[in-house]
Design a protein around this motif. Structure first.
Motif, PDB file in Angstrom:
ATOM      1  N   PRO A  99      46.069  34.313  39.994  1.00 13.03           N
ATOM      2  CA  PRO A  99      45.785  34.573  41.411  1.00 13.03           C
ATOM      3  C   PRO A  99      47.017  34.359  42.272  1.00 13.03           C
ATOM      4  O   PRO A  99      47.928  33.616  41.916  1.00 13.03           O
ATOM      5  CB  PRO A  99      44.692  33.553  41.752  1.00 13.03           C
ATOM      6  N   SER A 101      49.083  32.638  44.759  1.00  8.95           N
ATOM      7  CA  SER A 101      49.064  31.212  45.127  1.00  8.95           C
ATOM      8  C   SER A 101      49.382  31.053  46.599  1.00  8.95           C
ATOM      9  O   SER A 101      50.469  30.641  46.983  1.00  8.95           O
ATOM     10  CB  SER A 101      50.071  30.435  44.282  1.00  8.95           C
ATOM     11  N   SER A 103      47.437  29.807  50.409  1.00  5.49           N
ATOM     12  CA  SER A 103      46.284  29.321  51.154  1.00  5.49           C
ATOM     13  C   SER A 103      45.934  30.357  52.198  1.00  5.49           C
ATOM     14  O   SER A 103      46.594  31.386  52.324  1.00  5.49           O
ATOM     15  CB  SER A 103      46.574  27.973  51.808  1.00  5.49           C
ATOM     16  N   PRO A 223      37.905  29.821  49.815  1.00  9.51           N
ATOM     17  CA  PRO A 223      37.965  29.485  48.383  1.00  9.51           C
ATOM     18  C   PRO A 223      36.703  28.808  47.865  1.00  9.51           C
ATOM     19  O   PRO A 223      36.467  28.794  46.661  1.00  9.51           O
ATOM     20  CB  PRO A 223      39.176  28.541  48.305  1.00  9.51           C
ATOM     21  N   LYS A 226      34.396  30.894  45.634  1.00 15.67           N
ATOM     22  CA  LYS A 226      35.002  31.444  44.423  1.00 15.67           C
ATOM     23  C   LYS A 226      33.989  31.735  43.327  1.00 15.67           C
ATOM     24  O   LYS A 226      34.042  32.788  42.674  1.00 15.67           O
ATOM     25  CB  LYS A 226      36.061  30.465  43.910  1.00 15.67           C
ATOM     26  N   LEU A 365      42.454  39.337  50.985  1.00 14.36           N
ATOM     27  CA  LEU A 365      42.467  38.152  50.141  1.00 14.36           C
ATOM     28  C   LEU A 365      41.033  37.725  49.832  1.00 14.36           C
ATOM     29  O   LEU A 365      40.179  37.684  50.715  1.00 14.36           O
ATOM     30  CB  LEU A 365      43.200  37.014  50.848  1.00 14.36           C
ATOM     31  N   ASP A 368      39.017  33.857  45.062  1.00 14.94           N
ATOM     32  CA  ASP A 368      39.718  33.393  43.858  1.00 14.94           C
ATOM     33  C   ASP A 368      41.225  33.445  43.993  1.00 14.94           C
ATOM     34  O   ASP A 368      41.946  33.183  43.026  1.00 14.94           O
ATOM     35  CB  ASP A 368      39.264  34.196  42.641  1.00 14.94           C
ATOM     36  N   GLY A 369      41.742  33.776  45.181  1.00 15.45           N
ATOM     37  CA  GLY A 369      43.177  33.845  45.390  1.00 15.45           C
ATOM     38  C   GLY A 369      43.772  35.198  45.127  1.00 15.45           C
ATOM     39  O   GLY A 369      44.946  35.445  45.428  1.00 15.45           O
ATOM     40  N   HIS A 370      42.992  36.127  44.555  1.00 11.86           N
ATOM     41  CA  HIS A 370      43.461  37.492  44.312  1.00 11.86           C
ATOM     42  C   HIS A 370      43.282  38.346  45.565  1.00 11.86           C
ATOM     43  O   HIS A 370      42.374  38.107  46.370  1.00 11.86           O
ATOM     44  CB  HIS A 370      42.666  38.136  43.171  1.00 11.86           C
ATOM     45  N   SER A 655      41.038  23.171  49.869  1.00 19.11           N
ATOM     46  CA  SER A 655      41.547  24.067  48.824  1.00 19.11           C
ATOM     47  C   SER A 655      42.896  23.591  48.295  1.00 19.11           C
ATOM     48  O   SER A 655      43.295  23.936  47.190  1.00 19.11           O
ATOM     49  CB  SER A 655      41.677  25.491  49.377  1.00 19.11           C
ATOM     50  N   GLN A 656      43.615  22.782  49.092  1.00 17.45           N
ATOM     51  CA  GLN A 656      44.913  22.269  48.675  1.00 17.45           C
ATOM     52  C   GLN A 656      44.851  20.802  48.259  1.00 17.45           C
ATOM     53  O   GLN A 656      45.867  20.183  48.001  1.00 17.45           O
ATOM     54  CB  GLN A 656      45.917  22.420  49.831  1.00 17.45           C
TER      55      GLN A 656
END
Length: 933
Positions: A99, A101, A103, A223, A226, A365, A368-370, A655-656
């Motif tokens: 994915p 990376s 945020s 996120p 997900k 976006l 899942d980050g994709h 998420s971080q």
């Protein structure tokens, strides 16, 4: 363009992604055969072993599995619009690519800007969102914090007053989707002299909204979604039968993708349905001459459990303006036309930013980050009947989905559509369209200007307003009391109505059940009131109305509860068809008794005939809506924006991994939890009655309250005397025999062997009494957490909140070969306690057993009937069981028959002791309906 050839069938594809989708569709076995869920290792009581008959233990939860793939479900996904990840240029990524990376806002992962640290943010969130503290009180608290910290501590106060706090929240850039507005005004011809012109023609109407693309982008980038989102439509099958669960499992999403797939540029894209909802009866905000009501938006890709769990899956999109005029102009055709035009033109303008991305992919976006190429589509619009008529441009009392005439709505008829209206308009006058077809033809619905959108297809069920408030409360309940007025002399009619009210008012307490102190005799009804009454109304009317009338209401309840299930299969749909036919047959009693001499051509009741098709199309229920008070519009917009910023900031930080707080506090401070319940008599968490649980999916369990009851004797003889259960020491010894001899056959259990064969208890044996236990179980059809889990408190106390005793009833595991209630046992808990024996802790419950009356449910109510067990001395038949034997709460309602309750001196706390038999109320919630049928 390169050609990619399938090695199995020699088919040429235009891209690697297209080849993969072809192979997945044509050459891959999609059956999933994972292992079944593990069987629970619960302690079994003698009664349970007797009912089990030696068969393996199982819990009756197969009606609603949380993860369908775990249960051998076959899944088909759309072969072309499969949500292939892409780069920022829109090019497909290779399979298994990592994915992106990033945020949500590509921010510094070490910065808490605009806050100094995570504690400052959490305090701001707590004050502004969780407790909604007033500005004045924030000022007082800030002063106290400053005095407490003091300069000698070397710590800074995060803000000096509420203005500084609000300023910090306003500086948050996450979730910042600004409010916009536009003005609408009548543009027809006006005379030079405006003195005779109605005020509404001169008034400017302001409409407030946010860009739907930005709002949806914010949701898609969350996120936390997900594992709770579908990037492609799917078809679910279990044992060869179709299942319907979320919007992406219905037919409509699949057919939309088939249509989109005709454009090769859309191959591999992600289809995103947009769910809309509005209800001007729920909230109206008045500012000057304008009134507004909210418009909500949600993603159709998100699983329904997310919306029910209040997880930021529904957003406020806009405030629609409601024009007002004087009484003498409100009924004019010209004003009604303007009101409709204002509504549709506002919706068209608010949603206009979606239009280009309904045909051309928009790189977005995802959770899942994709990144994926997203194509939007207008999906279900959820509204009550009056708004449905407004949305579909039909005449009141006609159906928005079919062409049935208003005097015979349940007759066979065709479906409405934009195309149908256009065809009729070519050969009919406006008057003919109005009179003969119920079409308001001088206005086009807003969906006509969007691709692949037809409002007649998109109108979706509103279970609360159409069925619960409309058909149940406004029709069936009122008809029952009209029948009593028509059938009996006034005095007897009033006495019967008063007895029904007393039955309702004295219903056994239950977690989350509204207390109808005066029966149904109060003025301001809410949706929750109607839902609460629907749970307990059926037993209250038995003996006062004909059996056919009771059966009609039973049929209606069955239909509603089936339609509300989390997962609906073809068997459920067939049952809904059968129940609907029964309802139509049994409701004739209201016609023959003179209550409804003109029949049942009522739009809200008629909507039931469309539910099967709508479930197959959308499998979507009414989304949760954030409530709003009658605040000034400007303040509401600002408050809403700040709340969204706080929620998105939390999502970004989590998420971080930048928020670190103790787990118990974390559970309370989650930004997307529902508003807290009304304050109880105590702040102890053990006072929480019921609600969603954030625990991950499991078979469920029952745990004693965290604290033992204070001020209660702990020596066994004294405790037995305190609770008036002299047999408690004997029952505990019999319980221990069963625990240490788990393989003893039926007939050689603790209650059957001589007492000297049972383990001895220490003379100083301590017993810790607990006031309650918490049951956590899988109930995705009810308000539940993300994993579908729900919790409820089971009470067993000598005095509840300073009043009478409360000893709740429970379901327990029974015969595992039985379906529904046949596989369950019922008991009443007279004591929760724990003790230690041979260094092992035993959490227990003292149960009075109930036995089932007959081999089938009551033929009128469809409810099972049970009666309490007594021994030869006429005392309650008691047994100590391990809490692992318990399942969840059970709600029992006394069987009154023709007996009338005392006018005075009888309350809810008396019910379980006063009656000799009880209905097992499967309508207390949706989970009970799925398990105690």
């Amino acid at each position: 363009m390169s050609n990619f050839r399938c090695e199995l069938c020699n088919l040429k594809c235009k891209s690697q992604g297209g080849l993969k989708r072809h192979v997945d569709l044509k050459h891959t076995n999609n059956f999933h055969t994972p292992s079944p869920p593990p069987s629970p290792n619960h302690q079994r009581s003698p009664r349970q072993l007797e009912r089990q008959n030696g068969s393996p233990v199982r819990l009756p939860w197969s009606a609603c599995p949380v993860n369908l793939e775990k249960y051998g479900t076959r899944t088909e996904t759309h072969p072309i619009l499969d949500g292939t990840p892409c780069d920022l240029e829109g090019n497909d990524l290779p399979p298994d690519s990592a994915p992106v990376s990033l945020s949500l806002n590509n921010r510094d992962c070490t910065s808490y800007t605009p806050f100094k640290n995570d504690i400052d943010f959490q305090l701001a969130e707590f004050l502004y969102q969780k407790v909604a503290m007033s500005g004045g009180n924030i000022d007082i608290l800030s002063t106290l914090i400053a005095q407490f910290l003091g300069p000698e501590r070397g710590l800074d106060n995060p803000w000096a007053n509420h203005k500084e706090l609000y300023s910090l929240i306003d500086e948050i850039h996450q979730g910042d989707v600004p409010w916009e507005s536009f003005t609408v005004k009548y543009n027809g011809e006006l005379p030079e002299d405006h003195s005779s012109v109605p005020a509404w023609k001169l008034q400017e109407y302001q409409v407030w909204f946010r860009d739907p693309v930005k709002v949806l982008e914010q949701m898609l980038a969350n996120p936390s979604f997900k594992n709770e989102i579908d990037v492609t439509p799917k078809r679910l099958f279990n044992n060869g039968k179709r299942l319907y669960r979320d919007l992406m499992t219905g037919n409509w999403a699949w057919f939309q993708c088939d249509e989109i797939a005709k454009d090769e540029n859309a191959h591999g894209a992600m289809f995103v349905p947009v769910i809309l909802g509005s209800d001007k009866t729920t909230v109206s905000i008045a500012t000057g001459q304008n009134e507004y009501y909210p418009l909500y938006i949600s993603l159709g890709n998100i699983h329904s459990t997310v919306r029910r769990a209040h997880r930021n899956a529904v957003a406020l999109l806009g405030f629609l303006s409601i024009p007002k005029t004087s009484q003498d102009h409100s009924g004019s055709a010209e004003f009604r036309k303007f009101r409709r035009q204002l509504f549709h033109s506002s919706l068209e303008h608010i949603l206009s930013s979606l239009r280009p991305h309904m045909t051309s992919p928009h790189i977005t976006l995802c959770p899942d980050g994709h990144y994926r190429r997203v194509i939007y589509g207008l999906g279900p619009y959820i509204a009550d009947y009056p708004e449905q008529a407004l949305l579909t441009c039909i005449v009141q009392n006609w159906c928005p989905r079919c062409t049935a005439p208003p005097d015979n709505l349940d007759s066979n008829s065709g479906r409405r559509s934009h195309k149908h209206t256009d065809t009729l308009s070519e050969g009919c006058t406006l008057k003919e369209l109005w009179d003969d077809y119920g079409i308001v033809a001088d206005l086009r619905p807003f969906t006509a200007s969007f691709p692949r959108a037809d409002i007649h297809e998109l109108i979706s069920p509103d279970l609360l307003h159409q069925l619960i408030k409309g058909t149940f409360k406004d029709h069936l309940v009122e008809w029952v009391f009209e029948y009593l007025d028509l059938t009996y002399p006034k005095k007897e009619s009033e006495e019967r109505k008063a007895d029904i009210d007393r039955r309702i008012a004295t219903t056994t307490p239950y977690p989350g059940l509204r207390n109808f102190h005066e029966g149904r005799g109060f003025k301001q009804w809410t949706g929750d009131d109607s839902k609460g009454l629907m749970k307990i109304f059926l037993p209250a009317i038995v003996g006062h109305v004909p059996s056919e009338m009771v059966r009609a209401i039973h049929d209606f309840l069955e239909f509603c509860y089936l339609a509300r299930r989390d997962v609906i299969d073809e068997d459920t749909l067939a049952k809904m068809d059968s129940i609907l036919k029964d309802f139509h047959r049994h409701r004739e009693i209201f016609r023959t008794t003179g209550v409804r001499p003109d029949g049942f051509s009522l739009p809200r009741q008629h909507s039931m005939v469309h539910y099967r098709h709508l479930i197959q199309q959308f499998a979507v229920k009414r989304p949760w809506r954030r409530s709003s008070k009658h605040n000034a519009l400007g303040q509401m917009l600002l408050t809403n924006q700040r709340l969204d910023k706080l929620a998105t900031y939390r999502m970004d930080m989590e998420s971080q991994g930048m928020l670190e707080i103790p787990p118990p506090l974390a559970q309370r401070l989650q930004a997307n939890q529902p508003p807290p319940p009304p304050p109880l008599a105590s702040d102890d968490p053990d006072d929480a009655e019921e609600g969603p649980s954030d625990e991950p999916y499991s078979q469920g369990d029952v745990k004693l309250s965290k604290k033992a009851a204070p001020g209660v004797p702990r020596a066994l003889p004294d405790l037995a005397k305190y609770i008036n259960q002299p047999a408690l020491p004997l029952l505990i010894r019999q319980f221990l025999y069963n625990q240490y001899n788990p393989d003893s056959p039926v007939g050689a259990r603790g209650c059957d062997v001589p007492i000297h064969s049972c383990p001895e208890l220490a003379q100083d044996q301590c017993i810790f009494l607990h006031p309650s236990a918490c049951a956590t179980f899988f109930a995705p059809s009810d308000m539940s957490g993300l994993g579908g889990m729900r919790r409820e408190r089971i009470r067993s106390v000598k005095s509840w909140r300073g009043g009478p005793a409360r000893y709740d009833c429970v379901f327990m595991e029974g015969d595992s070969s039985g379906n529904g209630f046949s596989g369950l046992l019922v008991g009443r808990v007279f004591m929760f306690f724990r003790f230690t024996h041979q260094e092992q802790v035993f959490p227990c419950a003292l149960i009075q057993w109930y036995s089932t009356v007959g081999n089938a449910p009551c033929d009128q109510t469809g409810l099972w009937i049970v009666e309490p067990d007594f021994n030869q001395e006429g005392l309650p038949s008691l047994e100590v069981v391990h809490v692992d034997c318990l399942y969840r709460s059970a709600h029992l309602i006394g069987v009154t028959g023709d007996t009338r309750l005392p006018v005075k001196g009888f309350g809810p706390s008396d019910s379980l002791d006063a009656f000799t038999s009880f209905y097992v109320n499967k309508y207390i919630d949706y989970h009970a309906h799925e398990t105690a049928f």
